[in-house]
Write a protein that holds these residues in place. Structure first.
Motif, short mmCIF file in Angstrom:
data_model
loop_
_atom_site.label_atom_id
_atom_site.label_comp_id
_atom_site.label_asym_id
_atom_site.label_seq_id
_atom_site.Cartn_x
_atom_site.Cartn_y
_atom_site.Cartn_z
N ASP A 244 5.71 2.41 -8.19
CA ASP A 244 7.05 2.98 -8.35
C ASP A 244 7.98 2.05 -9.12
OD1 ASP A 244 7.36 1.04 -6.45
OD2 ASP A 244 8.04 2.39 -4.86
N GLY A 245 7.41 0.97 -9.68
CA GLY A 245 8.21 0.10 -10.53
C GLY A 245 9.13 -0.85 -9.81
N ASN A 246 9.00 -0.93 -8.50
CA ASN A 246 9.84 -1.89 -7.78
C ASN A 246 9.01 -2.67 -6.77
OD1 ASN A 246 9.82 -0.57 -5.11
ND2 ASN A 246 11.02 1.03 -6.10
N MET A 247 9.62 -3.70 -6.28
CA MET A 247 8.94 -4.53 -5.30
C MET A 247 9.49 -4.30 -3.89
SD MET A 247 6.48 -6.34 -6.70
CE MET A 247 6.06 -4.78 -7.48
N CYS B 267 5.68 3.44 -1.69
CA CYS B 267 4.72 2.61 -2.43
C CYS B 267 5.10 1.16 -2.18
CB CYS B 267 4.77 2.94 -3.92
SG CYS B 267 3.48 2.13 -4.90
N ILE B 268 4.28 0.45 -1.44
CA ILE B 268 4.62 -0.92 -1.10
C ILE B 268 4.38 -1.83 -2.29
CG2 ILE B 268 4.20 -0.53 1.35
CD1 ILE B 268 1.50 -1.86 1.06
N ASN B 269 4.77 -3.09 -2.17
CA ASN B 269 4.73 -3.96 -3.35
C ASN B 269 3.34 -4.48 -3.70
OD1 ASN B 269 4.39 -5.83 -1.36
ND2 ASN B 269 6.34 -6.91 -1.71
N THR B 270 2.32 -3.93 -3.07
CA THR B 270 0.94 -4.18 -3.52
C THR B 270 0.40 -2.96 -4.25
OG1 THR B 270 0.09 -3.42 -1.39
CG2 THR B 270 0.47 -5.79 -1.65
N CYS B 271 1.31 -2.02 -4.53
CA CYS B 271 0.97 -0.77 -5.21
C CYS B 271 -0.06 0.04 -4.42
CB CYS B 271 0.52 -1.01 -6.65
SG CYS B 271 1.90 -1.42 -7.73
N THR C 83 -0.23 2.99 -1.28
CA THR C 83 0.60 3.97 -0.60
C THR C 83 0.87 3.48 0.82
OG1 THR C 83 -0.40 5.74 -1.90
CG2 THR C 83 0.75 6.37 0.11
N ALA C 84 2.15 3.52 1.19
CA ALA C 84 2.54 3.01 2.50
C ALA C 84 1.82 3.77 3.61
CB ALA C 84 4.05 3.15 2.68
N LYS C 85 1.37 3.02 4.60
CA LYS C 85 0.72 3.62 5.77
C LYS C 85 0.84 2.67 6.95
CE LYS C 85 -3.83 1.86 4.43
NZ LYS C 85 -5.22 2.23 4.07
N CYS C 86 0.75 3.21 8.10
CA CYS C 86 0.84 2.40 9.30
C CYS C 86 -0.34 1.44 9.34
CB CYS C 86 0.83 3.29 10.55
SG CYS C 86 1.00 2.37 12.08
N GLY C 87 -0.02 0.17 9.53
CA GLY C 87 -1.06 -0.84 9.59
C GLY C 87 -1.15 -1.69 8.34
N ASP C 88 -0.28 -1.40 7.33
CA ASP C 88 -0.33 -2.19 6.09
C ASP C 88 0.59 -3.40 6.16
OD1 ASP C 88 2.20 -1.08 5.81
OD2 ASP C 88 1.63 0.28 4.18
N GLY C 89 1.27 -3.55 7.29
CA GLY C 89 2.15 -4.70 7.45
C GLY C 89 3.50 -4.51 6.82
#
Length: 512
Positions: A297-300, A306-310, A312-318
């Motif tokens: 998504d072009g941001n950090m 969309c987390i900064n590791t590119c 998709t956000a999900k529970c358990g990704d920290g």
């Protein structure tokens, strides 16, 4: 009688060169260079005059002898002898067909264009007379560089003689050697390709076509830009400067990594490791790299979809997905501070690492300070300030989510088991850690301590004094009320009052 006759014959002489003499019984005729004929003597008898003519050949002179016979004679014979003139060395006539002394030839005509001239000379090259069928010209000189050669041929290109208007003449019609078949020295630009010297010759000095003005074939690296073929030509084979070694202007997608480009894979695919901007694909470039990234998504920002590791956000990704997750501790353990549904098993509490006057911008401004501090520290969830005003729903007791799970500092230390435990007047541990797990900043000392925190709130979450909130936290005028961040009794929220709203203090922040 004889005397008379002699006199008469003398009077009848021929008009030719010579002398005629008559005597009795004898007649003599002489011509220049001629012969003399003598008649036999006769008797003196009646005679009959009989003219006798003798021709001398070759002199054009005739002699006439009168023989006189008088009556019958005895054994008398008139004898005439032809006289042939002998050559005396005098030239004959040129053109009479007879070759006389001094003549080289005599063809019986006065034609100056055959092999024998009108002067009875044998025709030769250089006599100024053109022999038909033999000579093309004859200018009467031995100059080989004028229009008529010494061979009496018209000077032409290719005769191996440099004639008028010619700069060279190599005697051949080869157009690719040093001398062209126009008898001019071969040169670049004459439209003739000189073997071993020129690669091409298009007859012009245009350096932008396929043949340069130097008569070399145009090619990349010759410093001449070939129109329609090359974009540039800097004369070198360096590939990463302003002009590639294909003589193309550098551009992304030419498979040549130019200076300023991170990569160039020769395609405009934006989903591989090299973008169509010739930058290395990376998380945050807004382009999803196929097989590597799930999103970009072009941001950090770590709290969106969309987390900064590119990923998709999900529970358990920290990473705590704002508005969807209360927490995310990066594991699927269900009995710790964050459940495996990313619901918080605790609510975090901290003291701000920043100091502020009583003009906090109202409750909304104070809440924004708490949220900004939490976000900067990458803490999940939504945060509000532990402050009270005289406004409706202006206290923690009316505007906080009253948690059923423990309240804990950012270091995981529990301060209360739930809302009810929080407001009962006793904390399990003091709230003495900032959002970064550091020590609270030292503000203006109030009362007897230097650990004061803006509150104007009792330990039960209600307002302490409507007149002690720095005009509902919008002014530096007046006084206020503080708690102490090192206390575990009621003083943690309500410990001191008065002072000045212009003093600098931190505030408490609670996760909702």
């Amino acid at each position: 009688m004889a005397t008379v006759l002699a006199t008469m014959f003398a009077g009848c002489g021929d008009d030719t060169t010579g002398t005629e003499t008559a005597t009795t019984g004898t007649s003599t005729s002489s011509a220049t260079g001629g012969e003399t004929t003598t008649a036999a003597p006769t008797t003196d008898t009646p005679t009959t005059d009989v003219p006798t003519t003798a021709a001398t050949e070759g002199t054009g002179t005739s002699a006439t002898t009168d023989a006189t016979t008088s009556g019958p004679t005895t054994d008398t014979t008139d004898t005439t002898t032809d006289v042939t003139t002998a050559s005396t060395g005098t030239p004959g006539v040129c053109g009479d067909g007879v070759m006389d002394d001094g003549e080289e030839c005599d063809d019986g005509n006065q034609d100056d264009t055959d092999t024998c001239t009108a002067l009875c000379k044998t025709a030769i090259c250089g006599d100024s007379l053109v022999i038909l069928g033999v000579e093309e010209c004859d200018d009467g000189n031995q100059d080989d560089t004028d229009a008529c050669t010494n061979a009496c041929k018209n000077a032409i290109c290719g005769d191996a003689i440099v004639g008028p208007g010619e700069m060279c003449d190599d005697g051949n019609m080869v157009d690719t050697d040093d001398c062209t078949n126009m008898c001019a020295p071969a040169s670049c630009g004459d439209s003739l390709v000189q073997e071993g010297v020129e690669e091409c010759d298009d007859g012009n000095a245009d350096d932008t076509d396929a043949c340069l003005a130097t008569c070399l074939n145009a090619k990349c690296g010759d410093m001449a830009i070939q129109a329609g073929v090359e974009d540039c030509d800097d004369g070198n084979m360096v590939n990463d400067d302003a002009c590639s070694n294909m003589c193309k202007a550098p551009k992304c997608g030419d498979m040549i990594k130019q200076m300023g480009e991170e990569c160039d894979d020769g395609n405009m695919a934006d989903t591989d490791a090299c973008l169509n901007s010739c930058k290395n694909a990376k998380c945050g470039d807004t382009i999803v790299q196929m097989g590597v990234e799930e999103c970009d998504d072009g941001n950090m920002v770590e709290t969106d979809m969309c987390i900064n590791t590119c990923k998709t956000a999900k529970c358990g990704d920290g990473k705590v997905l704002m508005g969807a997750e209360e927490c995310d501790d990066g594991n699927m353990v269900d009995n710790d501070a964050c459940t495996n549904m990313c619901k918080s098993g605790i609510k975090r509490v901290f003291v701000t690492s920043t100091l502020h006057t009583g003009n906090l911008g109202g409750l909304a401004g104070a809440d924004a300070i708490c949220q900004a501090r939490a976000t900067a520290a990458m803490l999940p969830g939504t945060y509000k300030a532990w402050l009270s005003t005289s406004e409706v729903n202006g206290t923690p007791a009316t505007r906080f989510t009253q948690s059923t799970v423990p309240y804990a500092r950012v270091d995981g230390v529990i301060i209360a088991n739930n809302w009810a435990d929080l407001i009962d007047g006793t904390l399990a541990n003091p709230i003495n850690k900032t959002e970064t797990n550091g020590a609270p900043p030292v503000g203006t000392a109030t009362c007897v301590a230097s650990v004061s925190v803006w509150t104007n709130t009792l330990q039960n979450g209600t307002i302490f004094n409507a007149n002690n909130s720095c005009t509902n936290w919008t002014s530096t005028n007046g006084g206020s009320h503080w708690g102490y961040n090192n206390a575990t009794n009621v003083n943690w929220s309500s410990a001191c009052q008065g002072g000045s709203c212009a003093w600098q203090e931190p505030i408490y922040c609670f996760q909702q």
